[in-house]
Design a protein around this motif. Structure first.
Motif, PDB file in Angstrom:
ATOM      1  N   GLU A 199       1.107  -0.692   0.095  1.00 26.40           N
ATOM      2  CA  GLU A 199       0.047   0.155  -0.070  1.00 26.40           C
ATOM      3  C   GLU A 199       0.353   1.219  -0.111  1.00 26.40           C
ATOM      4  OE1 GLU A 199      -3.601   0.728  -0.107  1.00 26.40           O
ATOM      5  OE2 GLU A 199      -2.846   3.168   0.711  1.00 26.40           O
ATOM      6  N   LEU A 244       0.640   4.854   5.589  1.00 25.10           N
ATOM      7  CA  LEU A 244      -0.828   5.020   6.296  1.00 25.10           C
ATOM      8  C   LEU A 244      -1.059   3.717   7.185  1.00 25.10           C
ATOM      9  CD1 LEU A 244      -4.528   5.009   4.600  1.00 25.10           C
ATOM     10  CD2 LEU A 244      -2.145   4.059   4.316  1.00 25.10           C
ATOM     11  N   ASP A 245      -0.781   3.139   6.983  1.00 17.95           N
ATOM     12  CA  ASP A 245      -0.366   1.545   7.949  1.00 17.95           C
ATOM     13  C   ASP A 245       1.024   1.032   8.542  1.00 17.95           C
ATOM     14  OD1 ASP A 245      -2.224   0.673   7.261  1.00 17.95           O
ATOM     15  OD2 ASP A 245      -2.067  -0.050   5.226  1.00 17.95           O
ATOM     16  N   HIS A 283      -4.289   4.263  -1.041  1.00 16.54           N
ATOM     17  CA  HIS A 283      -5.307   4.646  -0.561  1.00 16.54           C
ATOM     18  C   HIS A 283      -4.803   6.634  -0.308  1.00 16.54           C
ATOM     19  CE1 HIS A 283      -6.488   1.528   1.152  1.00 16.54           C
ATOM     20  NE2 HIS A 283      -7.862   1.448   1.030  1.00 16.54           N
ATOM     21  N   TRP A 292     -10.812   8.234   1.689  1.00 16.52           N
ATOM     22  CA  TRP A 292     -12.102   8.396   3.071  1.00 16.52           C
ATOM     23  C   TRP A 292     -12.768   9.741   2.934  1.00 16.52           C
ATOM     24  CZ3 TRP A 292      -7.779   5.555   4.670  1.00 16.52           C
ATOM     25  CH2 TRP A 292      -7.669   4.171   4.291  1.00 16.52           C
ATOM     26  N   TRP A 335      -7.247  -9.393   3.201  1.00 16.31           N
ATOM     27  CA  TRP A 335      -6.394  -8.359   3.478  1.00 16.31           C
ATOM     28  C   TRP A 335      -5.612  -8.951   4.619  1.00 16.31           C
ATOM     29  CZ3 TRP A 335      -5.227  -4.341   1.496  1.00 16.31           C
ATOM     30  CH2 TRP A 335      -5.521  -3.533   1.458  1.00 16.31           C
ATOM     31  N   ARG A 336      -5.548  -7.370   5.535  1.00 15.63           N
ATOM     32  CA  ARG A 336      -3.355  -7.176   6.122  1.00 15.63           C
ATOM     33  C   ARG A 336      -3.756  -7.975   7.703  1.00 15.63           C
ATOM     34  NH1 ARG A 336      -2.314  -2.714   8.622  1.00 15.63           N
ATOM     35  NH2 ARG A 336      -4.710  -1.060   9.246  1.00 15.63           N
TER      36      ARG A 336
HETATM   37  C1  BMA Z   1      -8.039  -0.116   4.964  1.00 13.62           C
HETATM   38  C2  BMA Z   1      -8.414  -0.467   7.204  1.00 13.62           C
HETATM   39  C3  BMA Z   1      -7.441   0.641   7.561  1.00 13.62           C
HETATM   40  C4  BMA Z   1      -5.990   0.586   6.206  1.00 13.62           C
HETATM   41  C5  BMA Z   1      -6.785   0.809   5.424  1.00 13.62           C
HETATM   42  C6  BMA Z   1      -5.183   1.185   4.040  1.00 13.62           C
HETATM   43  O1  BMA Z   1      -9.095  -1.366   5.072  1.00 13.62           O
HETATM   44  O2  BMA Z   1      -7.426  -2.455   6.795  1.00 13.62           O
HETATM   45  O3  BMA Z   1      -6.928  -0.112   8.976  1.00 13.62           O
HETATM   46  O4  BMA Z   1      -5.327   1.779   7.091  1.00 13.62           O
HETATM   47  O5  BMA Z   1      -7.115   0.118   4.612  1.00 13.62           O
HETATM   48  O6  BMA Z   1      -4.474  -0.355   3.938  1.00 13.62           O
END
Ligand code: BMA
Length: 376
Positions: free
Chosen positions: A87, A99-100, A126, A137, A328-329
């Motif tokens: 990301e 951002l993570d 993002h 967002w 996903w993470r």
């Molecule tokens: C989102 C979440 C957030 C993260 C973002 C970017 O879905 O997992 O916590 O910051 O993705 O990876």
């Protein structure tokens, strides 16, 4: 058959096969050899199985961060994923970490390691809202229009793309060969949560944004190591999926993201039905357009169901011919002590079932692939 007829049919055959082969190639005519190979191999490999992927797999997991070689997927199954998500969010602000909290320098090293062993890399972004300066967002109306050529934020947006380009060109192997990456731009574009999504721009504006971005990276910045993924959230029909599709000349991978939110027998049945239906549509779209079909993101937060992998996820996925599925993470524990994860860690209730799922012949992990199979 008369000789003339035979010759005629022969030429029709040659023209037909060369036209259909011609269409099956990356949109970047100058794509590097390895990038072209990745495209062709992904097309081929989908007949062998579905590559299993995980976001930020090497960076952190539940209860750990930045330990070389560590991976929740490997700890549980004994093997690494076949594809990895990374990301870029905050690269546009010149931050050292995304951002993570993943340092971009570490990300580059993970990508080099993965490439060397024949893993595949996909990258999301993002990016902040260029109009308001807030996060991705912040769906302020008019943002997309403001960054298109002629818009008040176009220069700013271009400077952000320069930063993305600067990072991508550093993704090279030890011989200086560019490492191919699948860029999934403006993901979940039919949802309303991101500034590029849903009703916040018209289909025409979205298409322009897509084409401008691809063209800037590819033709202006001369980057030729990318495949481009068009990626919605859940969708209802092919028309719905293609509403903002920027055109066959602009997309290499067609995918969507899906999350399970309701549990129990009813929730499971509904999820299987929905995912199966969307996969069937994406397969048809991909065949029709000669693109790579993928489940670009999926998950069931905290996997509260001990047999979810084989009893739900595999039932919806297993019989489809798609290229990859990216979980996903595993963000791990937050300050309140709640865990956030999408693949099991050691001791998690779906661990055994995930191992069973990983042994399905049609689900591919790293040991099922190597550099030659993926990039040569
Ligand atoms: C989102 C979440 C957030 C993260 C973002 C970017 O879905 O997992 O916590 O910051 O993705 O990876």
């Amino acid at each position: 058959m008369k000789k003339n007829h035979f010759l005629f049919l022969f030429f029709v055959f040659i023209i037909f096969t060369s036209v259909s082969l011609q269409a099956q190639k990356p949109i970047d005519g100058l794509a590097s050899k390895q990038t072209k190979n990745l495209f062709f191999n992904l097309m081929k490999l989908k007949n062998k199985g579905i590559m299993f992927g995980h976001q930020d797999d090497l960076a952190y997991g539940v209860g750990w961060k930045y330990e070389t070689g560590k991976s929740d997927v490997k700890i549980v199954t004994g093997d690494y994923p076949a594809i990895y998500g990374f990301e870029l969010g905050r690269i546009e602000l010149d931050h050292r970490v995304n951002l993570d909290s993943v340092p971009f320098d570490s990300m580059r090293n993970y990508i080099k390691t993965i490439y060397q062993r024949g893993g595949v890399i996909t990258i999301s972004w993002h990016l902040n809202n260029p109009l308001t300066g807030k996060t991705a967002w912040d769906p302020a109306p008019g943002t997309v229009a403001s960054i298109l050529p002629g818009g008040e934020k176009n220069e700013l947006y271009k400077s952000w793309l320069d930063k993305v380009a600067n990072f991508i060109v550093t993704l090279k192997d030890k011989n200086g060969v560019p490492i191919p990456v699948i860029l999934r731009l403006f993901h979940e574009l039919n949802g309303n949560w991101f500034w590029w999504g849903g009703d916040h721009c018209t289909p025409e504006e979205f298409k322009q944004l897509w084409q401008f971005t691809v063209s800037y990276l590819r033709d202006t910045k001369n980057i030729h190591q990318c495949l481009y993924a068009y990626n919605t959230d859940r969708f209802n029909s092919k028309e719905d999926y293609l509403l903002k599709y920027p055109g066959d000349k602009w997309v290499d991978v067609v995918g969507f993201d899906i999350y399970q939110r309701e549990g129990g027998e009813k929730g499971n049945a509904q999820f299987i039905k929905d995912m199966d239906h969307m996969l069937a549509m994406i397969e048809e779209i991909a065949v029709d357009k000669k693109k790579i079909p993928a489940l670009t993101e999926f998950g069931y937060a905290q996997i509260p169901d001990s047999t979810w992998w084989t009893n739900v996820f595999y039932k919806a996925l297993g019989h489809h011919k798609i290229s990859y599925a990216l979980a996903w993470r595993n963000a791990g524990f937050n300050k309140e002590g709640d865990a956030d994860f999408y693949v099991p860690y050691k001791g998690q209730i779906s661990e055994k079932d995930f191992i069973k799922f990983s042994k399905e012949p049609s689900i591919l992990f790293q040991k099922d692939l190597n550099f030659k199979i993926v990039y040569e």
